[in-house]
Design a protein around this motif. Structure first.
Motif, mmCIF file in Angstrom:
data_model
loop_
_atom_site.group_PDB
_atom_site.id
_atom_site.type_symbol
_atom_site.label_atom_id
_atom_site.label_comp_id
_atom_site.label_asym_id
_atom_site.label_seq_id
_atom_site.Cartn_x
_atom_site.Cartn_y
_atom_site.Cartn_z
ATOM 1 N N GLY A 104 34.239 -14.608 -33.930
ATOM 2 C CA GLY A 104 33.467 -13.416 -33.586
ATOM 3 C C GLY A 104 33.620 -13.040 -32.127
ATOM 4 N N THR A 105 33.486 -11.763 -31.847
ATOM 5 C CA THR A 105 33.426 -11.259 -30.471
ATOM 6 C C THR A 105 32.285 -10.261 -30.395
ATOM 7 O OG1 THR A 105 35.818 -11.486 -30.182
ATOM 8 C CG2 THR A 105 34.645 -10.065 -28.624
ATOM 9 N N TYR A 106 31.308 -10.544 -29.537
ATOM 10 C CA TYR A 106 30.134 -9.689 -29.410
ATOM 11 C C TYR A 106 29.880 -9.451 -27.922
ATOM 12 C CZ TYR A 106 29.568 -11.350 -34.191
ATOM 13 O OH TYR A 106 29.798 -11.666 -35.510
ATOM 14 N N ILE A 107 29.905 -8.191 -27.519
ATOM 15 C CA ILE A 107 29.743 -7.840 -26.112
ATOM 16 C C ILE A 107 28.409 -7.134 -25.903
ATOM 17 C CG2 ILE A 107 30.720 -6.544 -24.182
ATOM 18 C CD1 ILE A 107 33.455 -6.856 -25.503
ATOM 19 N N PHE A 108 27.654 -7.600 -24.934
ATOM 20 C CA PHE A 108 26.306 -7.083 -24.690
ATOM 21 C C PHE A 108 26.141 -6.658 -23.235
ATOM 22 C CE2 PHE A 108 26.069 -10.293 -28.001
ATOM 23 C CZ PHE A 108 25.270 -9.719 -28.966
ATOM 24 N N LEU A 109 25.337 -5.626 -23.032
ATOM 25 C CA LEU A 109 24.915 -5.285 -21.682
ATOM 26 C C LEU A 109 24.027 -6.396 -21.158
ATOM 27 C CD1 LEU A 109 24.057 -1.496 -22.161
ATOM 28 C CD2 LEU A 109 26.180 -2.496 -21.265
ATOM 29 N N ILE A 110 24.037 -6.600 -19.862
ATOM 30 C CA ILE A 110 23.319 -7.720 -19.274
ATOM 31 C C ILE A 110 21.808 -7.589 -19.481
ATOM 32 C CG2 ILE A 110 22.944 -6.788 -16.955
ATOM 33 C CD1 ILE A 110 24.300 -10.312 -17.856
ATOM 34 N N GLN A 111 21.350 -6.383 -19.765
ATOM 35 C CA GLN A 111 19.916 -6.174 -20.003
ATOM 36 C C GLN A 111 19.430 -6.903 -21.261
ATOM 37 O OE1 GLN A 111 22.084 -3.892 -19.187
ATOM 38 N NE2 GLN A 111 21.329 -2.726 -17.411
ATOM 39 N N SER A 112 20.354 -7.246 -22.141
ATOM 40 C CA SER A 112 19.984 -7.952 -23.382
ATOM 41 C C SER A 112 20.043 -9.465 -23.211
ATOM 42 C CB SER A 112 20.925 -7.524 -24.510
ATOM 43 O OG SER A 112 20.854 -6.141 -24.746
ATOM 44 N N PHE A 113 20.095 -9.930 -21.985
ATOM 45 C CA PHE A 113 20.340 -11.338 -21.686
ATOM 46 C C PHE A 113 19.433 -12.279 -22.475
ATOM 47 C CE2 PHE A 113 19.984 -15.299 -19.418
ATOM 48 C CZ PHE A 113 21.257 -15.542 -18.921
ATOM 49 N N ASP A 114 18.126 -12.110 -22.386
ATOM 50 C CA ASP A 114 17.195 -13.054 -23.020
ATOM 51 C C ASP A 114 17.343 -13.067 -24.539
ATOM 52 O OD1 ASP A 114 16.128 -13.872 -20.585
ATOM 53 O OD2 ASP A 114 14.560 -12.328 -20.610
#
Length: 461
Positions: free
Chosen positions: A222-232
């Motif tokens: 899998g590859t899942y990329i998130f904005l840093i705001q979704s950190f927690d």
């Protein structure tokens, strides 16, 4: 010290197929000098490319007799694979190969064989072995220094799987070691082998693809990329995946800058699991629920294990890669790591391609003998610090940030529990690199017997 007379004498003892490169401006010399990183890259007096094991033995023996320093290169990822004008480089790229004994689940690897070559040779036999995350990494040095692997849950670390080795020792002799032939030196080779001789060949254990749950050597990636705001939320979802006992998994969670402009910091989660596509989708659903800006779930097979990481294997620029063993996952420390990565990129935009990540794998479920000097076989989480930049003026700052990253992920851990990976660090104390009780003293004693003059580095003396 290397000289023209030494090269002339050496050349007379080598096969016609062996190349001795003296002209630093020639295309062959330049090609041999290409490295994963130009950090601390030195230009030797000459490069010898042996075509056979006998050529390797002659080269090492003559260098020892003449007092000429040398370093081997196999893949070119090691930061210790170059030397200055006083010595020579022994480039093993012309001496390589893999022989598979499928019936006995063994593979014999020679010289400068690369990871991709081992994978593609084993694939038709429907067998796998411990392999690293880099198609152009040299197989033998990878195994000698530990061998962290996605397949560790099935087979253990690389060093655990060596059953025999051949090496040129400090007397210039070719010797074989195993559990029955000089078992003490064999123990040292399995975890610290680069400090006892030039290893020309290893025989390692292989396992059938069926152990992975299918006959194709397949796993789901899998590859899942998130904005840093979704950190927690990402960390909470990921923790459940890493701690799952239902499936065998491995992977990385990386703090990187998003291409193409490298302006935004993101979390790149790359989990891998050995199960069906439907089961993988179910396991990774918590990540999907967080809302990645980009996602992908695809199958991959053993022969293509690291193809998706070829971009990291690009040669040139300044790169450093440090690996620090962790006791487990710690969201608080990982958040501090993200802050340090942001500081790195803000103060040194040249290092925007750097990535700070945590790698994990499910605990090993195989029966283990653990007859190796590696000593870190039960480490299941590793901090990986990839520093990548182009301006030599940034060496000091980037290296300082690397050390800060290590300190952040070690927060709350007593120093006696610090773990450093020997394949990527020779600067940390030996006690960080070899953890089992009595291992350092045992290795030092073995070094005094096997290489008292420090021909194969001064480590352990």
């Amino acid at each position: 010290m290397a000289s023209e007379s030494f090269l002339s004498s050496l050349s007379s003892k080598l096969s016609p197929e062996t190349k001795v490169l003296r002209d630093a401006k020639s295309s062959d010399f330049k090609a041999s000098m290409e490295r994963w990183s130009n950090y601390d890259l030195k230009v030797p007096f000459a490069i010898v490319q042996p075509a056979s094991e006998s050529d390797v033995v002659h080269t090492v023996r003559e260098a020892i007799v003449a007092g000429v320093p040398f370093v081997p290169v196999s893949g070119g990822h090691s930061q210790w694979s170059s030397i200055g004008q006083v010595g020579i480089i022994i480039d093993l790229s012309r001496y390589k190969g893999v022989t598979v004994d499928a019936a006995n689940h063994l593979a014999t690897v020679r010289g400068g064989t690369l990871m991709k070559e081992l994978q593609t040779t084993l694939h038709p036999h429907k067998q796998f072995a411990a392999v690293g995350n880099g198609s152009t990494v040299g197989v033998i040095p990878y195994y000698l220094g530990g061998g962290i692997s996605t397949y560790t849950p099935f087979i253990g670390y690389g060093s655990e799987n060596i059953v025999a080795a051949k090496l040129v020792n400090s007397s210039g002799e070719l010797v074989e070691v195993s559990e029955t032939q000089d078992p003490e030196l064999f123990w040292g080779i399995c975890g610290a082998g680069q400090f006892f001789g030039l290893v020309t060949e290893i025989t390692v254990k292989t396992k059938p693809y069926s152990l992975l749950g299918n006959e194709d050597g397949q796993r789901m990636c899998g590859t899942y990329i998130f904005l840093i705001q979704s950190f927690d939320a990402v960390c909470a979802a990921l923790e459940a995946i890493m701690e799952s006992t239902e499936y065998i998994s491995a992977g990385h969670v990386m703090i990187v800058q998003a291409p193409p402009d490298m302006k935004a910091q993101v979390l790149l989660v790359a989990p891998q699991v050995f199960c069906s596509a439907d089961e993988a989708a179910k396991l990774f659903q918590p990540l999907v629920d967080v809302g990645p800006v980009q996602q992908m779930l695809v199958p991959s097979t053993f022969d293509k294990h690291s193809d998706h990481l070829d971009w990291i294997c690009a040669e040139g620029d300044f790169k450093r890669f440090s690996q620090t063993g962790l006791a487990g996952w710690d969201t608080k420390n990982f958040k501090h790591l993200a802050e340090l990565h942001a500081e790195l990129v803000e103060k040194c935009p040249d290092a925007a391609r750097s990535g700070y990540s945590v790698e994990w794998h499910t605990p090993c479920r195989a029966k283990r003998e653990l007859n190796s000097s590696f000593g870190n076989e039960n480490v299941e989480y590793w901090l990986n610090v990839l520093s990548w930049y182009t301006d030599a003026a940034n060496h000091e700052f980037v290296n300082a940030m690397d050390l800060k990253a290590q300190a952040a992920m070690r927060e709350g851990v007593k120093e006696e529990a610090f773990v450093s990976y020997t394949n990527t660090s020779r600067e940390d104390p030996l006690e960080y690199r070899y953890k089992s009780v009595g291992t350092v003293d045992r290795l030092k004693s073995l070094k005094k017997r096997a290489d008292p003059a420090g021909i194969f580095t001064k480590e352990l003396l």
